[in-house]
Motif scaffolding. Sequence first.
Motif, PDB file in Angstrom:
ATOM      1  N   LYS A 282      41.242  43.733  39.594  1.00 11.94           N
ATOM      2  CA  LYS A 282      42.231  42.655  39.494  1.00 11.94           C
ATOM      3  C   LYS A 282      41.708  41.389  40.166  1.00 11.94           C
ATOM      4  N   ARG A 283      41.079  41.538  41.308  1.00 12.66           N
ATOM      5  CA  ARG A 283      40.521  40.387  42.025  1.00 12.66           C
ATOM      6  C   ARG A 283      39.445  39.689  41.195  1.00 12.66           C
ATOM      7  N   ALA A 284      38.563  40.471  40.575  1.00 19.13           N
ATOM      8  CA  ALA A 284      37.509  39.880  39.741  1.00 19.13           C
ATOM      9  C   ALA A 284      38.118  39.192  38.519  1.00 19.13           C
ATOM     10  N   ALA A 285      39.134  39.801  37.922  1.00 21.24           N
ATOM     11  CA  ALA A 285      39.774  39.200  36.752  1.00 21.24           C
ATOM     12  C   ALA A 285      40.411  37.860  37.101  1.00 21.24           C
ATOM     13  N   LEU A 286      40.985  37.763  38.286  1.00 24.75           N
ATOM     14  CA  LEU A 286      41.602  36.502  38.701  1.00 24.75           C
ATOM     15  C   LEU A 286      40.558  35.481  39.164  1.00 24.75           C
ATOM     16  N   ARG A 287      39.505  35.939  39.836  1.00 24.86           N
ATOM     17  CA  ARG A 287      38.470  35.013  40.320  1.00 24.86           C
ATOM     18  C   ARG A 287      37.661  34.389  39.187  1.00 24.86           C
ATOM     19  N   ILE A 288      37.463  35.140  38.114  1.00 24.31           N
ATOM     20  CA  ILE A 288      36.664  34.616  37.001  1.00 24.31           C
ATOM     21  C   ILE A 288      37.398  33.497  36.284  1.00 24.31           C
ATOM     22  N   SER A 289      38.682  33.321  36.582  1.00 23.70           N
ATOM     23  CA  SER A 289      39.443  32.231  35.959  1.00 23.70           C
ATOM     24  C   SER A 289      39.172  30.881  36.625  1.00 23.70           C
ATOM     25  N   ASP A 290      38.399  30.862  37.690  1.00 25.70           N
ATOM     26  CA  ASP A 290      38.066  29.616  38.377  1.00 25.70           C
ATOM     27  C   ASP A 290      37.360  28.673  37.401  1.00 25.70           C
ATOM     28  N   PRO A 291      37.867  27.471  37.222  1.00 22.82           N
ATOM     29  CA  PRO A 291      37.269  26.538  36.258  1.00 22.82           C
ATOM     30  C   PRO A 291      35.810  26.201  36.570  1.00 22.82           C
ATOM     31  N   ARG A 292      35.404  26.371  37.825  1.00 26.88           N
ATOM     32  CA  ARG A 292      34.013  26.068  38.178  1.00 26.88           C
ATOM     33  C   ARG A 292      33.035  26.968  37.443  1.00 26.88           C
ATOM     34  N   PHE A 293      33.452  28.164  37.077  1.00 24.62           N
ATOM     35  CA  PHE A 293      32.568  29.056  36.334  1.00 24.62           C
ATOM     36  C   PHE A 293      32.366  28.572  34.897  1.00 24.62           C
ATOM     37  N   TYR A 294      33.194  27.672  34.450  1.00 21.90           N
ATOM     38  CA  TYR A 294      33.152  27.231  33.061  1.00 21.90           C
ATOM     39  C   TYR A 294      32.615  25.824  32.876  1.00 21.90           C
TER      40      TYR A 294
ATOM     41  N   THR B   8      34.891  46.438  29.047  1.00 23.03           N
ATOM     42  CA  THR B   8      34.452  45.569  27.947  1.00 23.03           C
ATOM     43  C   THR B   8      35.142  44.211  28.008  1.00 23.03           C
ATOM     44  N   THR B   9      36.430  44.207  28.291  1.00 20.66           N
ATOM     45  CA  THR B   9      37.163  42.945  28.398  1.00 20.66           C
ATOM     46  C   THR B   9      36.650  42.105  29.561  1.00 20.66           C
ATOM     47  N   MET B  10      36.357  42.757  30.675  1.00 24.62           N
ATOM     48  CA  MET B  10      35.806  42.029  31.826  1.00 24.62           C
ATOM     49  C   MET B  10      34.440  41.436  31.477  1.00 24.62           C
ATOM     50  N   LEU B  11      33.612  42.201  30.811  1.00 30.68           N
ATOM     51  CA  LEU B  11      32.298  41.689  30.415  1.00 30.68           C
ATOM     52  C   LEU B  11      32.433  40.512  29.456  1.00 30.68           C
ATOM     53  N   MET B  12      33.418  40.567  28.560  1.00 32.25           N
ATOM     54  CA  MET B  12      33.629  39.444  27.637  1.00 32.25           C
ATOM     55  C   MET B  12      33.966  38.165  28.397  1.00 32.25           C
ATOM     56  N   THR B  13      34.766  38.288  29.458  1.00 29.25           N
ATOM     57  CA  THR B  13      35.091  37.089  30.237  1.00 29.25           C
ATOM     58  C   THR B  13      33.860  36.576  30.968  1.00 29.25           C
ATOM     59  N   PHE B  14      33.002  37.469  31.452  1.00 34.49           N
ATOM     60  CA  PHE B  14      31.762  37.030  32.098  1.00 34.49           C
ATOM     61  C   PHE B  14      30.849  36.333  31.093  1.00 34.49           C
ATOM     62  N   PHE B  15      30.748  36.884  29.897  1.00 37.24           N
ATOM     63  CA  PHE B  15      29.863  36.314  28.877  1.00 37.24           C
ATOM     64  C   PHE B  15      30.321  34.941  28.404  1.00 37.24           C
ATOM     65  N   SER B  16      31.601  34.651  28.557  1.00 38.64           N
ATOM     66  CA  SER B  16      32.106  33.362  28.087  1.00 38.64           C
ATOM     67  C   SER B  16      31.965  32.246  29.122  1.00 38.64           C
TER      68      SER B  16
ATOM     69  N   LEU C  73      26.568  34.813  38.960  1.00 39.14           N
ATOM     70  CA  LEU C  73      27.661  35.734  38.623  1.00 39.14           C
ATOM     71  C   LEU C  73      27.476  37.082  39.316  1.00 39.14           C
ATOM     72  N   ILE C  74      26.267  37.583  39.310  1.00 37.59           N
ATOM     73  CA  ILE C  74      26.002  38.873  39.947  1.00 37.59           C
ATOM     74  C   ILE C  74      26.294  38.798  41.434  1.00 37.59           C
ATOM     75  N   ARG C  75      25.874  37.711  42.062  1.00 34.13           N
ATOM     76  CA  ARG C  75      26.114  37.547  43.497  1.00 34.13           C
ATOM     77  C   ARG C  75      27.614  37.499  43.807  1.00 34.13           C
ATOM     78  N   LYS C  76      28.385  36.833  42.971  1.00 35.42           N
ATOM     79  CA  LYS C  76      29.820  36.683  43.212  1.00 35.42           C
ATOM     80  C   LYS C  76      30.621  37.950  42.900  1.00 35.42           C
ATOM     81  N   PHE C  77      30.129  38.781  41.974  1.00 37.43           N
ATOM     82  CA  PHE C  77      30.929  39.910  41.499  1.00 37.43           C
ATOM     83  C   PHE C  77      30.241  41.264  41.664  1.00 37.43           C
ATOM     84  N   ARG C  78      29.232  41.358  42.514  1.00 35.24           N
ATOM     85  CA  ARG C  78      28.509  42.629  42.644  1.00 35.24           C
ATOM     86  C   ARG C  78      29.372  43.732  43.251  1.00 35.24           C
ATOM     87  N   ALA C  79      30.245  43.405  44.190  1.00 35.03           N
ATOM     88  CA  ALA C  79      31.119  44.429  44.784  1.00 35.03           C
ATOM     89  C   ALA C  79      32.066  44.997  43.729  1.00 35.03           C
TER      90      ALA C  79
END
Length: 159
Positions: free
Chosen positions: A134-146, A54-62, A74-80
């Motif tokens: 852990k990798r997805a949690a750190l990668r989603i912090s990339d400012p380009r996603f925001y 749920t927390t991971m999904l919240m970061t994706f939704f934001s 997002l799906i392409r970057k985080f499907r694995a």
Amino acid sequence: MKLSTPRYTCCLFFQILFMLCDLLFNCLSLFPRTRDGLLVIFIFQDLFLILSITTMLMTFFSTYLFQAGLVEVLIRKFRAAAAVCVAYVAASVTLHTVWLLEKWTEHDSISTPMLIFLFTVQRCLSPCYYFFYKRAALRISDPRFYEDIDWINQQLQTH
């Protein structure tokens, strides 16, 4: 440019905490002598798995990508990571169900081949889950996603 919002830091803290709790409950599940103790451990482990997803999904939704309707990037970057998370949750819930059913019918039973197989699959998937989560949690912090419109346009043009 570095994304350093307190909200993301809080989410990352809880993601790592939930992942560590799952690791702890994986270790603790080997020690309870009673089926009630095992049930409590499995309930908490599954709860922390749900909270981590749920927390991971919240970061994706934001992300800007999600809010702009560009979910395919997002799906392409985080499907694995998503595939490994789903496989691990399914393996964990299946293992917990079979283990509890076996303990409830025969309290002092010796493990069946099915339980040993499920235990092995779940334990082999756990390092993959911890790594990809852990990798997805750190990668989603990339400012380009925001905010980076040029990067998003480049991602859309390449695929």
